[in-house]
Design a protein around this motif. Structure first.
Motif, PDB file in Angstrom:
ATOM      1  N   THR A 187       0.854  -1.181   0.000  1.00  0.00           N
ATOM      2  CA  THR A 187       0.000   0.000   0.000  1.00  0.00           C
ATOM      3  C   THR A 187       0.889   1.230   0.000  1.00  0.00           C
ATOM      4  OG1 THR A 187      -0.129  -0.083   2.413  1.00  0.00           O
ATOM      5  CG2 THR A 187      -1.901  -1.158   1.170  1.00  0.00           C
ATOM      6  N   ASP A 188       0.263   2.397  -0.015  1.00  0.00           N
ATOM      7  CA  ASP A 188       1.014   3.654  -0.020  1.00  0.00           C
ATOM      8  C   ASP A 188       0.570   4.493   1.172  1.00  0.00           C
ATOM      9  OD1 ASP A 188       1.781   6.428  -0.653  1.00  0.00           O
ATOM     10  OD2 ASP A 188       2.395   5.600  -2.569  1.00  0.00           O
ATOM     11  N   GLN A 189       1.502   4.748   2.069  1.00  0.00           N
ATOM     12  CA  GLN A 189       1.268   5.680   3.180  1.00  0.00           C
ATOM     13  C   GLN A 189       0.371   5.060   4.269  1.00  0.00           C
ATOM     14  OE1 GLN A 189       1.571   9.725   1.727  1.00  0.00           O
ATOM     15  NE2 GLN A 189       0.015  10.404   3.168  1.00  0.00           N
ATOM     16  N   GLN A 190       0.583   3.785   4.574  1.00  0.00           N
ATOM     17  CA  GLN A 190      -0.218   3.115   5.588  1.00  0.00           C
ATOM     18  C   GLN A 190       0.567   2.952   6.885  1.00  0.00           C
ATOM     19  OE1 GLN A 190      -2.112  -0.540   4.365  1.00  0.00           O
ATOM     20  NE2 GLN A 190      -2.727  -1.074   6.455  1.00  0.00           N
ATOM     21  N   ARG A 191       0.020   3.467   7.959  1.00  0.00           N
ATOM     22  CA  ARG A 191       0.623   3.361   9.277  1.00  0.00           C
ATOM     23  C   ARG A 191       0.580   1.919   9.787  1.00  0.00           C
ATOM     24  NH1 ARG A 191      -0.604   8.491  12.628  1.00  0.00           N
ATOM     25  NH2 ARG A 191      -0.944   7.009  14.331  1.00  0.00           N
ATOM     26  N   ALA A 192       1.421   1.650  10.792  1.00  0.00           N
ATOM     27  CA  ALA A 192       1.456   0.314  11.367  1.00  0.00           C
ATOM     28  C   ALA A 192       0.220   0.015  12.208  1.00  0.00           C
ATOM     29  CB  ALA A 192       2.711   0.143  12.225  1.00  0.00           C
ATOM     30  N   ASP A 193      -0.426   1.059  12.733  1.00  0.00           N
ATOM     31  CA  ASP A 193      -1.542   0.839  13.658  1.00  0.00           C
ATOM     32  C   ASP A 193      -2.884   0.784  12.933  1.00  0.00           C
ATOM     33  OD1 ASP A 193      -1.622   3.498  12.927  1.00  0.00           O
ATOM     34  OD2 ASP A 193      -1.698   4.299  14.976  1.00  0.00           O
ATOM     35  N   THR A 194      -2.950   0.005  11.851  1.00  0.00           N
ATOM     36  CA  THR A 194      -4.149  -0.014  11.009  1.00  0.00           C
ATOM     37  C   THR A 194      -4.628  -1.428  10.686  1.00  0.00           C
ATOM     38  OG1 THR A 194      -2.682   0.238   9.099  1.00  0.00           O
ATOM     39  CG2 THR A 194      -3.739   2.245   9.933  1.00  0.00           C
ATOM     40  N   ILE A 195      -4.229  -2.401  11.485  1.00  0.00           N
ATOM     41  CA  ILE A 195      -4.666  -3.783  11.260  1.00  0.00           C
ATOM     42  C   ILE A 195      -5.251  -4.303  12.578  1.00  0.00           C
ATOM     43  CG2 ILE A 195      -3.948  -6.126  10.638  1.00  0.00           C
ATOM     44  CD1 ILE A 195      -1.716  -4.862   8.956  1.00  0.00           C
ATOM     45  N   ARG A 196      -6.491  -4.706  12.528  1.00  0.00           N
ATOM     46  CA  ARG A 196      -7.188  -5.112  13.750  1.00  0.00           C
ATOM     47  C   ARG A 196      -6.484  -6.269  14.459  1.00  0.00           C
ATOM     48  NH1 ARG A 196     -12.464  -4.120  15.430  1.00  0.00           N
ATOM     49  NH2 ARG A 196     -13.253  -5.577  17.017  1.00  0.00           N
ATOM     50  N   ALA A 197      -5.999  -7.237  13.706  1.00  0.00           N
ATOM     51  CA  ALA A 197      -5.361  -8.407  14.303  1.00  0.00           C
ATOM     52  C   ALA A 197      -4.091  -8.052  15.062  1.00  0.00           C
ATOM     53  CB  ALA A 197      -5.044  -9.442  13.222  1.00  0.00           C
ATOM     54  N   HIS A 198      -3.535  -6.885  14.794  1.00  0.00           N
ATOM     55  CA  HIS A 198      -2.326  -6.453  15.486  1.00  0.00           C
ATOM     56  C   HIS A 198      -2.653  -5.657  16.751  1.00  0.00           C
ATOM     57  CE1 HIS A 198       0.243  -6.815  11.570  1.00  0.00           C
ATOM     58  NE2 HIS A 198      -0.123  -7.984  12.067  1.00  0.00           N
ATOM     59  N   GLY A 199      -3.927  -5.634  17.125  1.00  0.00           N
ATOM     60  CA  GLY A 199      -4.297  -4.998  18.374  1.00  0.00           C
ATOM     61  C   GLY A 199      -5.008  -3.670  18.248  1.00  0.00           C
ATOM     62  N   TYR A 200      -5.431  -3.299  17.040  1.00  0.00           N
ATOM     63  CA  TYR A 200      -6.058  -1.995  16.816  1.00  0.00           C
ATOM     64  C   TYR A 200      -7.538  -2.209  16.518  1.00  0.00           C
ATOM     65  CZ  TYR A 200      -1.166  -0.924  16.802  1.00  0.00           C
ATOM     66  OH  TYR A 200       0.155  -0.835  17.173  1.00  0.00           O
ATOM     67  N   SER A 201      -8.319  -2.199  17.593  1.00  0.00           N
ATOM     68  CA  SER A 201      -9.718  -2.628  17.517  1.00  0.00           C
ATOM     69  C   SER A 201     -10.604  -1.660  16.751  1.00  0.00           C
ATOM     70  CB  SER A 201     -10.275  -2.819  18.932  1.00  0.00           C
ATOM     71  OG  SER A 201     -10.191  -1.611  19.676  1.00  0.00           O
ATOM     72  N   HIS A 202     -10.115  -0.455  16.472  1.00  0.00           N
ATOM     73  CA  HIS A 202     -10.922   0.499  15.696  1.00  0.00           C
ATOM     74  C   HIS A 202     -10.957   0.150  14.216  1.00  0.00           C
ATOM     75  CE1 HIS A 202      -6.761   1.901  15.426  1.00  0.00           C
ATOM     76  NE2 HIS A 202      -7.083   2.521  14.307  1.00  0.00           N
ATOM     77  N   MET A 203     -10.094  -0.781  13.784  1.00  0.00           N
ATOM     78  CA  MET A 203      -9.990  -1.093  12.364  1.00  0.00           C
ATOM     79  C   MET A 203     -10.930  -2.234  11.979  1.00  0.00           C
ATOM     80  SD  MET A 203      -7.911   1.105  11.152  1.00  0.00           S
ATOM     81  CE  MET A 203      -7.967   0.415   9.498  1.00  0.00           C
ATOM     82  N   HIS A 204     -11.385  -2.177  10.721  1.00  0.00           N
ATOM     83  CA  HIS A 204     -12.134  -3.276  10.108  1.00  0.00           C
ATOM     84  C   HIS A 204     -11.292  -3.796   8.946  1.00  0.00           C
ATOM     85  CE1 HIS A 204     -15.631  -5.656   8.893  1.00  0.00           C
ATOM     86  NE2 HIS A 204     -15.358  -5.295   7.647  1.00  0.00           N
ATOM     87  N   THR A 205     -10.497  -4.832   9.229  1.00  0.00           N
ATOM     88  CA  THR A 205      -9.567  -5.386   8.236  1.00  0.00           C
ATOM     89  C   THR A 205      -9.633  -6.916   8.265  1.00  0.00           C
ATOM     90  OG1 THR A 205      -7.826  -5.191   9.916  1.00  0.00           O
ATOM     91  CG2 THR A 205      -7.950  -3.442   8.241  1.00  0.00           C
ATOM     92  N   PRO A 206     -10.763  -7.512   7.943  1.00  0.00           N
ATOM     93  CA  PRO A 206     -10.898  -8.968   8.091  1.00  0.00           C
ATOM     94  C   PRO A 206      -9.922  -9.773   7.245  1.00  0.00           C
ATOM     95  CG  PRO A 206     -12.740  -8.035   6.842  1.00  0.00           C
ATOM     96  CD  PRO A 206     -11.990  -6.886   7.427  1.00  0.00           C
ATOM     97  N   ASN A 207      -9.538  -9.268   6.103  1.00  0.00           N
ATOM     98  CA  ASN A 207      -8.673 -10.046   5.220  1.00  0.00           C
ATOM     99  C   ASN A 207      -7.206  -9.957   5.624  1.00  0.00           C
ATOM    100  OD1 ASN A 207     -10.722 -10.976   3.180  1.00  0.00           O
ATOM    101  ND2 ASN A 207     -11.067  -8.771   3.125  1.00  0.00           N
ATOM    102  N   LEU A 208      -6.745  -8.773   6.022  1.00  0.00           N
ATOM    103  CA  LEU A 208      -5.399  -8.681   6.576  1.00  0.00           C
ATOM    104  C   LEU A 208      -5.321  -9.430   7.901  1.00  0.00           C
ATOM    105  CD1 LEU A 208      -4.488  -4.984   5.709  1.00  0.00           C
ATOM    106  CD2 LEU A 208      -3.433  -7.057   4.775  1.00  0.00           C
TER     107      LEU A 208
END
Length: 484
Positions: free
Chosen positions: A14-35
């Motif tokens: 991706t382009d310009q994506q922060r590390a804190d944007t994948i739910r499985a990594h502990g960021y519950s505000h995200m909706h990223t079922p496939n990642l």
């Protein structure tokens, strides 16, 4: 699917994506079922850092395996004349394909790829540069639409939106949907006769933050993290920080954004759009992974997901990138190996420079001696390498050295300025310790680490620079000298 002893190699960026944007990594505000699904079966590196804080500087370092001080690519410079590890994969019998953003300069050069579907930033102005449009621009034209440009001139509320504008046309016309659909079409029609290296580059979540409207609805009333800053923070930092804040408000351009004047609510709404755009991309990644599996590409494969750099999103009341806060330099990195599918999180310091050696080792291709990184494949095979003590990043006049606890940012030609952070006690980098006397020893240690790295790095690329392509001569010692 053609059977081969060499794995297929898939790199999704991706382009310009922060590390804190994948739910499985502990960021519950995200909706990223496939990642999330990918992360549950892969190695996730929580401390992964980019090698440049702008698109071209980061990507040129990643794909050449050399930092800016060796290639000269500190910003938006031409770099397609450099040899990349894509050339090495092609020479080893891989069919190499790029679909989407690569940010090769000049734009249309192959860089070792056999096929390219070129898509650059949605607001790129190719006509003004005397170039033809990219593939997405032609897709828009065929559908009687133009690239969305100059909205700051046509939308009286543009500045109040802070780049948060849900996509306004049919879904298939969105740049990231187009890239995902192009990848799906390639996967479904290609009949492989040799192993494949497939690089898929999404243009988002780079601004404008324009998710599909149905993905924005998922975040519309959701609590999301607010920007982190404190009053007077920039007064204790190099003057470039305050200048960066003002520059993006003064310039008359569609990317104009007022972080100094934005309210907390406005910055939070901007963030909702950004997070929703990640979800738009996540949906396409899920479709791509399903297609790869259905068509046999994942039977023997390595899949890597990452981004070229992050986005401050109002942290420190600053926009976009350019500076070396962790909001920008810390990026997601997930490595999936079909031979080992246990999900694990690793906190070792790693770099995007490690991607090239990882893919080359997986392909059975010797890693050129001038390349900086080290393979991460051992993590997927139960033999993790010795962790690095430091990671580095270069862009324009800034050079970062970061340990697990401290970060130093050196300002070339402005040695009286700089940044030093104790990340254990100040993880959000609000307090600059550069001029604090009690941290002189820490600063000296990091400067010495920076010097050792620069000298070693400069020496090891002599074979590349002299076109001998052989490594430099290391004086024999006992025990054998190790670069890492």
């Amino acid at each position: 699917m053609q059977q081969t002893d060499k794995p297929n190699l898939i790199l999704i960026m991706t382009d310009q994506q922060r590390a804190d944007t994948i739910r499985a990594h502990g960021y519950s505000h995200m909706h990223t079922p496939n990642l999330d699904r990918l992360a549950e079966r892969a190695i996730s590196f929580t401390r992964s850092f980019c090698s440049g804080v702008t698109c071209v500087a980061s990507r040129s370092a990643l794909f050449t395996g050399m930092y800016a001080h060796n290639t000269g690519v500190y910003g938006f410079n031409d770099w397609s004349h450099q040899r990349s590890w894509v050339h090495d994969l092609a020479d080893a019998g891989y069919h190499c394909v790029n679909i989407g953003k690569m940010h090769v300069c000049p734009r249309d050069e192959r860089l070792g790829f056999h096929e390219r579907v070129i898509v650059e930033n949605p607001t790129s102005r190719f006509a003004e540069l005397g170039k033809s449009d990219d593939e997405w621009g032609r897709h828009l034209s065929l559908n009687k639409q133009n690239r969305p440009q100059d909205r700051h001139l046509t939308d009286p509320d543009w500045h109040a939106k802070h780049q948060g504008v849900p996509w306004h046309l049919d879904e298939h016309l969105h740049s990231d949907v187009f890239i995902g659909n192009s990848a799906l079409a390639w996967i479904q029609r290609h009949r492989p006769k040799q192993p494949v290296f497939l690089q898929i580059g999404f243009t988002g979540p780079h601004e404008p933050y324009d998710p599909l409207p149905r993905h924005y609805e998922l975040y519309k009333n959701r609590n999301v993290p607010t920007a982190v800053w404190k009053d007077g923070e920039l007064d204790g930092k190099p003057p470039q920080h305050l200048a960066h804040q003002g520059l993006h408000y003064r310039i008359k351009h569609e990317s104009t954004i007022d972080m100094a004047g934005a309210s907390d609510d406005e910055m939070t709404e901007m963030r909702r759009h950004y997070y929703a755009k990640v979800t738009t991309i996540d949906e396409k990644i899920g479709e791509i992974m399903n297609a790869l599996e259905e068509n046999g590409y994942l039977q023997h494969a390595i899949v890597i997901f990452t981004s070229d750099h992050g986005d401050m999103l109002g942290d420190h009341r600053l926009p976009y990138k350019w500076l070396m806060y962790d909001s920008v330099v810390n990026v997601p990195l997930i490595v999936w190996d079909s031979s080992s599918q246990d999900g694990t999180r690793v906190d070792d310091l790693v770099s995007l420079m490690d991607i090239g050696p990882t893919l080359l080792e997986a392909a059975g291709v010797p890693v050129p001696p001038y390349m900086e990184g080290k393979s991460l494949l051992g993590y997927t095979q139960g033999r993790p390498p010795e962790p690095e003590r430091y990671v580095f990043c270069e862009d324009n006049y800034l050079t970062m050295v970061r340990s697990s606890r401290y970060k130093l940012v050196h300002y070339t030609g402005q040695e009286e300025n700089g940044e030093l952070y104790d990340l254990q006690h100040d993880p959000h980098e609000l307090n600059n310790l550069f001029h604090r006397s009690e941290f002189v020893a820490v600063k000296q240690e990091l400067k010495e680490a920076l010097l050792r790295w620069i000298l070693r790095s400069t020496y090891r690329t002599t074979g590349y620079k002299t076109k001998s392509m052989r490594g430099p001569r290391w004086w024999p010692i006992q025990p054998p000298y190790r670069l890492h």
